[in-house]
Motif scaffolding. Structure first.
Motif, PDB file in Angstrom:
ATOM      1  N   TRP A 242      -7.718 -24.761  -5.771  1.00 47.26           N
ATOM      2  CA  TRP A 242      -8.184 -25.170  -4.449  1.00 47.26           C
ATOM      3  C   TRP A 242      -7.027 -25.126  -3.458  1.00 47.26           C
ATOM      4  CZ3 TRP A 242     -11.401 -30.241  -5.723  1.00 47.26           C
ATOM      5  CH2 TRP A 242     -12.474 -29.893  -6.545  1.00 47.26           C
ATOM      6  N   PRO A 243      -7.315 -24.931  -2.183  1.00 46.37           N
ATOM      7  CA  PRO A 243      -6.243 -24.845  -1.180  1.00 46.37           C
ATOM      8  C   PRO A 243      -5.645 -26.193  -0.819  1.00 46.37           C
ATOM      9  CG  PRO A 243      -8.388 -24.547  -0.151  1.00 46.37           C
ATOM     10  CD  PRO A 243      -8.642 -24.649  -1.620  1.00 46.37           C
TER      11      PRO A 243
ATOM     12  N   ASN B  58      -2.961 -25.191  -5.778  1.00 45.82           N
ATOM     13  CA  ASN B  58      -3.162 -23.927  -5.086  1.00 45.82           C
ATOM     14  C   ASN B  58      -2.156 -22.923  -5.630  1.00 45.82           C
ATOM     15  OD1 ASN B  58      -1.264 -25.672  -3.536  1.00 45.82           O
ATOM     16  ND2 ASN B  58      -0.953 -23.803  -2.346  1.00 45.82           N
ATOM     17  N   LEU B  59      -2.548 -21.665  -5.664  1.00 47.12           N
ATOM     18  CA  LEU B  59      -1.728 -20.632  -6.293  1.00 47.12           C
ATOM     19  C   LEU B  59      -0.605 -20.229  -5.346  1.00 47.12           C
ATOM     20  CD1 LEU B  59      -1.610 -18.887  -8.899  1.00 47.12           C
ATOM     21  CD2 LEU B  59      -2.805 -17.106  -7.613  1.00 47.12           C
ATOM     22  N   ILE B  60       0.613 -20.694  -5.626  1.00 49.78           N
ATOM     23  CA  ILE B  60       1.745 -20.405  -4.736  1.00 49.78           C
ATOM     24  C   ILE B  60       2.552 -19.203  -5.206  1.00 49.78           C
ATOM     25  CG2 ILE B  60       1.901 -22.816  -4.014  1.00 49.78           C
ATOM     26  CD1 ILE B  60       4.386 -23.071  -5.817  1.00 49.78           C
ATOM     27  N   SER B  61       2.316 -18.739  -6.437  1.00 49.37           N
ATOM     28  CA  SER B  61       3.054 -17.587  -6.950  1.00 49.37           C
ATOM     29  C   SER B  61       2.281 -16.973  -8.103  1.00 49.37           C
ATOM     30  CB  SER B  61       4.447 -18.008  -7.433  1.00 49.37           C
ATOM     31  OG  SER B  61       5.103 -16.936  -8.091  1.00 49.37           O
ATOM     32  N   LYS B  62       2.400 -15.661  -8.229  1.00 46.55           N
ATOM     33  CA  LYS B  62       1.779 -15.001  -9.380  1.00 46.55           C
ATOM     34  C   LYS B  62       2.525 -15.342 -10.661  1.00 46.55           C
ATOM     35  CE  LYS B  62       0.132 -11.271  -6.449  1.00 46.55           C
ATOM     36  NZ  LYS B  62       0.307  -9.863  -6.041  1.00 46.55           N
ATOM     37  N   ASN B  63       3.811 -15.652 -10.537  1.00 50.56           N
ATOM     38  CA  ASN B  63       4.581 -16.141 -11.675  1.00 50.56           C
ATOM     39  C   ASN B  63       4.580 -17.667 -11.612  1.00 50.56           C
ATOM     40  OD1 ASN B  63       6.434 -16.074 -13.943  1.00 50.56           O
ATOM     41  ND2 ASN B  63       8.008 -16.714 -12.497  1.00 50.56           N
ATOM     42  N   SER B  64       3.524 -18.269 -12.106  1.00 54.87           N
ATOM     43  CA  SER B  64       3.361 -19.726 -12.029  1.00 54.87           C
ATOM     44  C   SER B  64       2.627 -20.206 -13.270  1.00 54.87           C
ATOM     45  CB  SER B  64       2.571 -20.118 -10.782  1.00 54.87           C
ATOM     46  OG  SER B  64       1.276 -19.550 -10.803  1.00 54.87           O
ATOM     47  N   VAL B  65       2.794 -21.484 -13.565  1.00 57.78           N
ATOM     48  CA  VAL B  65       2.087 -22.071 -14.705  1.00 57.78           C
ATOM     49  C   VAL B  65       0.584 -22.025 -14.457  1.00 57.78           C
ATOM     50  CG1 VAL B  65       1.830 -24.121 -16.143  1.00 57.78           C
ATOM     51  CG2 VAL B  65       4.066 -23.567 -15.175  1.00 57.78           C
TER      52      VAL B  65
ATOM     53  N   MET C  80       1.485 -21.102  11.168  1.00 59.48           N
ATOM     54  CA  MET C  80       2.198 -20.896   9.907  1.00 59.48           C
ATOM     55  C   MET C  80       2.630 -19.453   9.710  1.00 59.48           C
ATOM     56  SD  MET C  80      -0.228 -23.156   7.374  1.00 59.48           S
ATOM     57  CE  MET C  80       0.773 -22.830   5.919  1.00 59.48           C
ATOM     58  N   GLY C  81       1.840 -18.525  10.239  1.00 61.82           N
ATOM     59  CA  GLY C  81       2.062 -17.113   9.951  1.00 61.82           C
ATOM     60  C   GLY C  81       1.141 -16.661   8.836  1.00 61.82           C
ATOM     61  N   TYR C  82       0.860 -15.378   8.828  1.00 61.39           N
ATOM     62  CA  TYR C  82      -0.136 -14.822   7.903  1.00 61.39           C
ATOM     63  C   TYR C  82       0.226 -15.073   6.443  1.00 61.39           C
ATOM     64  CZ  TYR C  82      -2.972 -11.350   5.469  1.00 61.39           C
ATOM     65  OH  TYR C  82      -3.837 -10.728   4.597  1.00 61.39           O
ATOM     66  N   ARG C  83       1.479 -14.763   6.079  1.00 65.97           N
ATOM     67  CA  ARG C  83       1.861 -14.857   4.671  1.00 65.97           C
ATOM     68  C   ARG C  83       1.835 -16.298   4.167  1.00 65.97           C
ATOM     69  NH1 ARG C  83       7.411 -12.373   5.140  1.00 65.97           N
ATOM     70  NH2 ARG C  83       6.992 -12.727   7.345  1.00 65.97           N
ATOM     71  N   SER C  84       2.346 -17.229   4.960  1.00 69.36           N
ATOM     72  CA  SER C  84       2.365 -18.634   4.538  1.00 69.36           C
ATOM     73  C   SER C  84       0.953 -19.179   4.414  1.00 69.36           C
ATOM     74  CB  SER C  84       3.169 -19.471   5.535  1.00 69.36           C
ATOM     75  OG  SER C  84       4.518 -19.061   5.548  1.00 69.36           O
ATOM     76  N   PHE C  85       0.092 -18.814   5.343  1.00 68.24           N
ATOM     77  CA  PHE C  85      -1.294 -19.286   5.288  1.00 68.24           C
ATOM     78  C   PHE C  85      -2.004 -18.728   4.054  1.00 68.24           C
ATOM     79  CE2 PHE C  85      -5.811 -19.244   6.354  1.00 68.24           C
ATOM     80  CZ  PHE C  85      -5.996 -20.540   6.820  1.00 68.24           C
ATOM     81  N   GLN C  86      -1.782 -17.455   3.755  1.00 66.93           N
ATOM     82  CA  GLN C  86      -2.398 -16.858   2.568  1.00 66.93           C
ATOM     83  C   GLN C  86      -1.953 -17.582   1.300  1.00 66.93           C
ATOM     84  OE1 GLN C  86      -4.593 -13.978   2.121  1.00 66.93           O
ATOM     85  NE2 GLN C  86      -5.003 -14.577   4.230  1.00 66.93           N
ATOM     86  N   LYS C  87      -0.698 -17.962   1.248  1.00 68.39           N
ATOM     87  CA  LYS C  87      -0.156 -18.642   0.064  1.00 68.39           C
ATOM     88  C   LYS C  87      -0.704 -20.053  -0.080  1.00 68.39           C
ATOM     89  CE  LYS C  87       4.304 -20.513  -1.477  1.00 68.39           C
ATOM     90  NZ  LYS C  87       5.738 -20.590  -1.164  1.00 68.39           N
ATOM     91  N   GLU C  88      -0.717 -20.822   1.002  1.00 68.20           N
ATOM     92  CA  GLU C  88      -1.067 -22.238   0.920  1.00 68.20           C
ATOM     93  C   GLU C  88      -2.565 -22.498   0.995  1.00 68.20           C
ATOM     94  OE1 GLU C  88       1.075 -24.335   0.104  1.00 68.20           O
ATOM     95  OE2 GLU C  88       2.979 -23.342   0.538  1.00 68.20           O
ATOM     96  N   TYR C  89      -3.298 -21.624   1.676  1.00 66.02           N
ATOM     97  CA  TYR C  89      -4.708 -21.913   1.925  1.00 66.02           C
ATOM     98  C   TYR C  89      -5.680 -20.895   1.322  1.00 66.02           C
ATOM     99  CZ  TYR C  89      -3.480 -25.672   5.111  1.00 66.02           C
ATOM    100  OH  TYR C  89      -3.006 -26.848   5.629  1.00 66.02           O
ATOM    101  N   MET C  90      -5.165 -19.736   0.907  1.00 63.42           N
ATOM    102  CA  MET C  90      -6.067 -18.693   0.435  1.00 63.42           C
ATOM    103  C   MET C  90      -5.787 -18.265  -1.002  1.00 63.42           C
ATOM    104  SD  MET C  90      -8.080 -18.324   2.989  1.00 63.42           S
ATOM    105  CE  MET C  90      -8.960 -16.809   2.628  1.00 63.42           C
TER     106      MET C  90
END
Length: 510
Positions: free
Chosen positions: A85-86, A231-238, A280-290
């Protein structure tokens, strides 16, 4: 955490407890029969439970996905679930407080373990649940006193009806964790990942193994409810490693759904989310909310973004305005893009003929009509001594899109001279990657006057976010590639000098 920090944390928790007690102290106006019916309804209906007992948290109705997740968890006593979830969508409120309380008073939760990224973080999360059981007057009136003076401390406590609650930090040993003979039947892992850990594959692998071995082993011979939320902050994540594990169900929620609507419309308007994205900018928003972490610089790098003053348009040998209107004629979730790029004339002292200048940019989530009006405005702003070629991919030149151009043209008294790009385009990633050396070698420049322009910033964000297999929008780098292709093609054709003569047959011909 230092002693002083512990004292300050305790003070904040005590203030929170007083707030909970104060906000739940109002007597309900209901008869005893009504009270019993309302309790029974709350134990059946999670949304009703939240409104009756947790209104100080749930100040607006739950989202549909909150209630669906609660029903799914309640109907599966043994599950392995990831709630992706975001941020800002009440992950901890529901998975750490609301749903555990609901299950407890339904007699479906007996031993809970809450895991955070640190021991202090986990204690703080469990402390919020502890505050509800000790000070929430609505709960005490309907279900009786929960506080157990002999077994009530920070990080672990047992209620009067012998339900036990424990907190553990990331990597802290959970082995042997149980209350008397009862092993955990509800384990929730809350926001375990952070940016620092995700940069190390070894640490992610180590923590994933800790979850699957030491933590999951707490269930013993019989599984319980295992839930991981974040929320998924990285593809290399637990979180991603657990999602990739067979037998794990994932409930994915993005702040804005595929139709361009908020996932939690009771709390967020689309305007509020778009405003947040712009800040936030596109990339930050995609990471934190999408749930869409983007590897910055996978193809284009931030240090390749160069700014300079643009020339007067009469000093450009060629200017191309390339349009990428996306497939849908309207819709809030699709980006419309246009890139206006110029090549300086030969022999100028202020700019090289090898350079490319991004003069204007359009990159918005809007209707085709809004994009068309912008294009006409730009065209009308051009001086008489500037010639601009306007292209759009032939596949897009269909009735639904051309109608918008025709309507605007009829209103303005002329039609925009758009030419179809009939090129049979190869793979998008290969095309866009092929132009990246222009950035790397310092030949591509952005209009310095538009540094703070939202369209320009969105276009740069999409360019830096571009990578193979990404779910990030790529309409602007695609439009840029189209314009650059046309400029280079025009240059090749202009510089080609045909050679006349008698063609000799090749040696050893068939």
């Amino acid at each position: 955490m230092t002693e002083q920090e512990k004292k300050e944390a305790l003070k904040r928790w005590q203030e929170h407890c007083k707030r909970v007690e104060r906000m739940t102290s109002q007597e309900r106006v209901e008869t005893e029969a009504e009270r019993k019916r309302n309790i029974a309804r709350a134990l059946r209906d999670y949304d009703c439970f939240c409104q009756r007992y947790l209104s100080h948290y749930c100040q607006c109705p739950n989202a549909k996905f909150h209630n669906e997740a609660a029903r799914y968890i309640a109907s599966h006593p043994e599950l392995r679930l990831v709630c992706k979830w975001p941020r800002g969508h009440a992950k901890s409120v529901h998975l750490d407080i609301g749903i555990p309380l609901w299950l407890k008073f339904r007699s479906e939760l007996h031993v809970m373990v809450l895991v955070g990224k640190s021991e202090d973080s986990a204690d703080g999360l469990l402390g919020d649940l502890q505050a509800e059981l000790q000070y929430n007057q609505y709960i005490i009136r309907d279900f009786g006193e929960q506080y157990n003076s002999g077994m009530w401390q920070e990080g672990e406590f047992v209620t009067r009806d012998q339900c036990a609650f424990f907190s553990r930090g990331r990597g802290q040993s959970p082995r042997g964790l149980r209350f008397r003979e009862i092993r955990p039947d509800y384990i929730v892992v809350d926001d375990l990942d952070d940016d620092e850990m995700c940069r190390s594959e070894a640490r992610v692998r180590e923590m994933t193994n800790w979850i699957k071995e030491a933590l999951f082993g707490c269930f013993g011979g019989k599984d319980g409810r295992f839930i991981m939320v974040g929320n998924l902050i990285s593809k290399n994540s637990v979180l991603q490693k657990i999602i990739d594990t067979p037998t794990v169900k994932t409930i994915e929620v993005n702040a804005i759904d595929r139709n361009g609507n908020p996932a939690w419309p009771e709390f967020y308007t689309i305007e509020k989310l778009r405003d947040r994205e712009q800040f936030m900018g596109y990339r930050s928003f995609q990471k934190e909310y999408m749930n869409n972490p983007i590897t910055e610089g996978a193809v284009f790098q931030e240090r390749w973004i160069r700014w300079r003053p643009m020339l007067k348009l009469k000093y450009y040998e060629q200017i191309v305005l390339y349009i990428d209107p996306s497939w849908k004629s309207s819709g809030k979730n699709d980006y419309k893009a246009a890139a206006m790029i110029g090549r300086p004339k030969r022999g100028l002292k202020t700019a090289s003929h090898r350079e490319l200048h991004l003069l204007r940019a359009f990159c918005r989530q809007c209707s085709v009509g809004e994009m068309v009006r912008w294009l006409y405005d730009v065209y009308e702003s051009l001086p008489e001594d500037a010639a601009v070629s306007i292209y759009m991919e032939a596949n897009f030149m269909q009735d639904t899109i051309l109608d918008e151009f025709q309507r605007e043209g009829d209103a303005r008294g002329y039609q925009l001279p758009i030419m179809p790009d009939k090129r049979k385009k190869p793979d998008k990633f290969a095309r866009v990657e092929a132009i990246s050396p222009l950035w790397e070698r310092g030949y591509f420049f952005y209009n310095e006057k538009l540094k703070e322009d939202p369209d320009m910033r969105a276009g740069i964000d999409q360019t830096l976010a571009f990578e193979q297999g990404s779910r990030a929008h790529d309409d602007f780098p695609d439009a840029s590639e189209g314009a650059i292709y046309k400029l280079q093609k025009q240059t090749r054709e202009a510089s080609f000098t045909p050679r006349l003569g008698v063609r000799r047959p090749p040696k050893n011909s068939w």
